[in-house]
Write a protein that holds these residues in place. Structure first.
Motif, PDB file in Angstrom:
ATOM      1  N   GLY A  39       7.244 -40.564  -5.580  1.00  0.00           N
ATOM      2  CA  GLY A  39       7.977 -41.808  -5.375  1.00  0.00           C
ATOM      3  C   GLY A  39       9.475 -41.596  -5.478  1.00  0.00           C
ATOM      4  O   GLY A  39       9.959 -40.662  -6.126  1.00  0.00           O
ATOM      5  N   VAL A  40      10.228 -42.487  -4.801  1.00  0.00           N
ATOM      6  CA  VAL A  40      11.692 -42.486  -4.859  1.00  0.00           C
ATOM      7  C   VAL A  40      12.136 -43.911  -5.149  1.00  0.00           C
ATOM      8  O   VAL A  40      11.751 -44.841  -4.428  1.00  0.00           O
ATOM      9  N   ALA A  41      12.921 -44.102  -6.197  1.00  0.00           N
ATOM     10  CA  ALA A  41      13.454 -45.424  -6.538  1.00  0.00           C
ATOM     11  C   ALA A  41      14.931 -45.451  -6.165  1.00  0.00           C
ATOM     12  O   ALA A  41      15.736 -44.689  -6.723  1.00  0.00           O
ATOM     13  N   LEU A  42      15.286 -46.287  -5.216  1.00  0.00           N
ATOM     14  CA  LEU A  42      16.657 -46.393  -4.730  1.00  0.00           C
ATOM     15  C   LEU A  42      17.303 -47.631  -5.353  1.00  0.00           C
ATOM     16  O   LEU A  42      16.933 -48.757  -5.032  1.00  0.00           O
ATOM     17  N   ILE A  43      18.263 -47.424  -6.232  1.00  0.00           N
ATOM     18  CA  ILE A  43      18.885 -48.513  -6.983  1.00  0.00           C
ATOM     19  C   ILE A  43      20.272 -48.789  -6.402  1.00  0.00           C
ATOM     20  O   ILE A  43      21.220 -48.025  -6.607  1.00  0.00           O
ATOM     21  N   ASP A  44      20.375 -49.879  -5.655  1.00  0.00           N
ATOM     22  CA  ASP A  44      21.616 -50.225  -4.946  1.00  0.00           C
ATOM     23  C   ASP A  44      22.186 -48.968  -4.269  1.00  0.00           C
ATOM     24  O   ASP A  44      23.340 -48.581  -4.476  1.00  0.00           O
ATOM     25  N   SER A  45      21.357 -48.384  -3.443  1.00  0.00           N
ATOM     26  CA  SER A  45      21.629 -47.058  -2.900  1.00  0.00           C
ATOM     27  C   SER A  45      22.625 -47.073  -1.748  1.00  0.00           C
ATOM     28  O   SER A  45      22.772 -48.051  -1.021  1.00  0.00           O
ATOM     29  N   SER A  46      23.298 -45.940  -1.582  1.00  0.00           N
ATOM     30  CA  SER A  46      24.125 -45.707  -0.398  1.00  0.00           C
ATOM     31  C   SER A  46      23.230 -45.430   0.795  1.00  0.00           C
ATOM     32  O   SER A  46      22.126 -44.906   0.660  1.00  0.00           O
TER      33      SER A  46
END
Length: 614
Positions: A447-454
């Motif tokens: 899994g990949v969690a993108l937190i307010d990602s670019s």
């Protein structure tokens, strides 16, 4: 004597006015600027009414971070009626100084004081505050107020020395800021400025485009004039006329081409003081000037500057020790590229995937502290510092690319996670790096969690993101050299830092004021900018599921982000998305309440991965 020799002798001969004439010229030139400014603003009174550009009911939001008492004073001074009174007072006082009132010493002191007070009182009533001409003319008028407050020649000389040194600092700082810009060094700056809507001039732009070499020469001449302006103090005044004349011509050109008319009087008002301070003849008494020039102020200023520099450098050494002590228990890994990564591994025996936390650009490992604590209760977590940040070391010799960060991260995973599955959580630029790493590592990434990602397309598709790139370019170029000079103590702690755990704040602030962080950030930003500018529309493709967590205020401020986030989520095999309401780009991980919400979403996501849910 030949004409050329006479011309050279005329140009390179020290000149100055006597003390009183210097002061008169400075205060009158600056007063003319104040007069024009107030008349312009009085003529546009509709701007201060409801719906106008300087409507105080809107502009007063700029003072919400001031103290209660300061806020009340600014609110009272910026009321439309008070503002009108202040501008009328400033205009009348400026007119008085321009009149032949040379002998009215006390009255001129009062006029200067009124102008200075009114200028300060009206700054916050303008939505954009004060500009360069406002600030320069205020400094001149304030110095003139001090000079007129006493008949002691030493007081006048101190005020004139202040203006001379301030003028020199203005040009030198402006020049060296331009010098770090590739646009100025390459000669592209002049045509670029002339092409803009706000400050451009069609005729000048066409001329610069038609004669690029001449435009480059002019641009480099401006750089040379500004960067070398301090030479006026090392030439016994011989170079002062040339530098002052060039600077005045520069301001006149800006006034005519860019509409910056008030800059002419504001900055040129300091030039008489430069001529006076650099003339060696003024050091000795004469019949024209019976009291010799007092040079105490530059000596005191130099001593204070030297003491400040020494104190700043000592503080920098102490901050570096704080950084090193904060990671004394951290582990270290030398990657295949020769870089040394510092990392912290928590709860190594926990079940489920190992969670790696990937930081943002110019961020510290301590930014994750709330989230690390929340996740470490149930999962093995790894927080690390990318090469060059904190106590990590960047030693690779080839040109840096984001692929180098991915390679380092892959080595870290192999070293810490054994054969366990992993989940990568990344914030801002760390989100995009998490995607790249997930693509490189493959099936082990569950899994990949993108937190307010670019998003690599944000500079093309988001006007807000694109608008901030130039400022970010110049800021990152200057930060590391400034920190190396010991100026870190002048860097205020961002509000987001104050929301971190109390015990994490000293280390976070020490890293933030450390040259290493800014060197690493500048290196990463150049690589990021190059990759984002060349983005072909193809995101990294990963086998893992993706969790997209967006900050509510980011979505509100930039509508393009919702679409960019959806595209990021589509890069994986399945997507889950949530919006963290009221969080902004920083507080989504640094404020405990928002961080708890992020921990809850990531925990549920990780447990679903462990149980094989879709």
């Amino acid at each position: 004597m030949s004409l050329l020799a006479r011309l050279a002798r005329s140009v390179f001969t020290a000149r100055s006015l006597d003390r009183e004439r210097t002061l008169l010229m400075a205060e009158r030139m600056s007063a003319a600027t104040h007069l024009v400014a107030s008349l312009e603003l009085l003529a546009r009174s509709a701007d201060r009414k409801p719906g106008g550009v300087n409507d105080w009911s809107v502009s007063q939001q700029n003072i919400r971070y001031h103290g209660v008492l300061t806020g009340k004073l600014l609110n009272a001074a910026s009321d439309p009626r008070t503002t009108t009174v202040l501008h009328v007072a400033r205009a009348l006082s400026s007119a008085f100084l321009l009149a032949p009132t040379d002998r009215l010493h006390k009255s001129r002191f009062a006029a200067n004081a009124i102008i200075s007070t009114a200028a300060v009182g009206t700054f916050h009533g303008q939505i954009y505050g004060s500009d360069g001409s406002d600030q320069a003319s205020l400094l001149v008028q304030a110095a003139a107020t001090v000079a007129r407050s006493s008949r002691d020649p030493r007081v006048v000389d101190a005020a004139l020395w202040f203006l001379a040194l301030q003028s020199t600092l203005n040009y030198a700082a402006s020049g060296w800021v331009k010098m770090v810009s590739p646009t100025w060094r390459s000669g592209r700056a002049l045509p670029g400025v002339m092409r803009t809507v706000t400050y451009g001039h069609q005729g000048a732009w066409k001329t610069a485009t038609r004669f690029p070499r001449s435009a480059m020469v002019v641009g480099h001449a401006v750089l040379a004039m500004e960067c070398l302006f301090p030479a006026v103090f090392g030439s016994r005044g011989r170079l002062t006329p040339a530098f002052v004349g060039s600077a005045a011509a520069f301001h006149v050109a800006n006034g005519g081409l860019m509409g910056l008319g008030r800059f002419v009087g504001a900055f040129s008002a300091m030039h008489p003081a430069v001529l006076y301070a650099t003339d060696p003849r003024r050091r000795a008494a004469s019949t024209e000037q019976p009291h010799r020039r007092s040079d105490v102020l530059p000596i005191v200023a130099g001593a204070i500057a030297a003491a400040g520099l020494g104190t700043g450098l000592a503080a920098q050494v102490r901050r570096r020790r704080v950084v090193m002590r904060s990671n004394a228990q951290a582990r270290r890994l030398v990657t295949g590229a020769g870089n040394t990564l510092t990392y912290t591994l928590t709860n190594p025996a926990a079940a489920g995937p190992v969670i790696f936390l990937e930081t943002a650009l110019a961020a510290t490992d301590q930014h994750w502290e709330w989230i690390r604590r929340g996740l470490a209760a149930s999962f093995t977590t790894v927080v690390y510092q990318r090469a060059g940040y904190g106590t990590s070391e960047y030693r690779a010799r080839r040109g840096f690319t984001l692929a180098d960060s991915t390679a380092d991260f892959t080595d870290l995973v192999a070293h810490t996670a054994d054969d366990r599955s992993i989940l990568i959580a990344g914030h801002s630029l760390g989100g995009y790096l998490a995607l790249r790493s997930a693509e490189a590592i493959g099936a082990r990434v569950r899994g990949v969690a993108l937190i307010d990602s670019s998003h690599p397309g944000e500079l093309i598709r988001s006007a807000r993101q694109a608008g901030g790139t130039r400022m970010l370019d110049s800021t990152l170029r200057l930060m590391a050299p400034s920190m190396r000079l010991g100026l870190g103590s002048l860097l205020d702690a961002p509000e987001a830092f104050k929301r971190l755990p109390v015990e994490s704040q000293p280390s976070t602030l020490a890293q933030y004021r450390d040259p290493k962080l800014w060197s690493a950030a500048h290196r990463e930003w150049k690589a990021t900018r190059a990759e984002f500018d060349a983005f072909d529309g193809q995101l990294p493709k990963v086998e893992a599921r993706i969790l997209v967590l967006a900050a509510g205020k980011t979505i509100e401020d930039d509508p393009a982000q919702a679409e960019l986030n959806a595209e990021l989520g589509s890069a994986g095999s399945a997507m889950v998305s949530h919006v963290v309401a009221d969080a902004d780009h920083e507080t989504i991980i640094t404020a405990s309440g928002h961080a708890d919400e992020v921990v809850g979403h990531v925990t549920a996501f990780a447990r679903d991965l462990r149980e094989g849910r879709r």
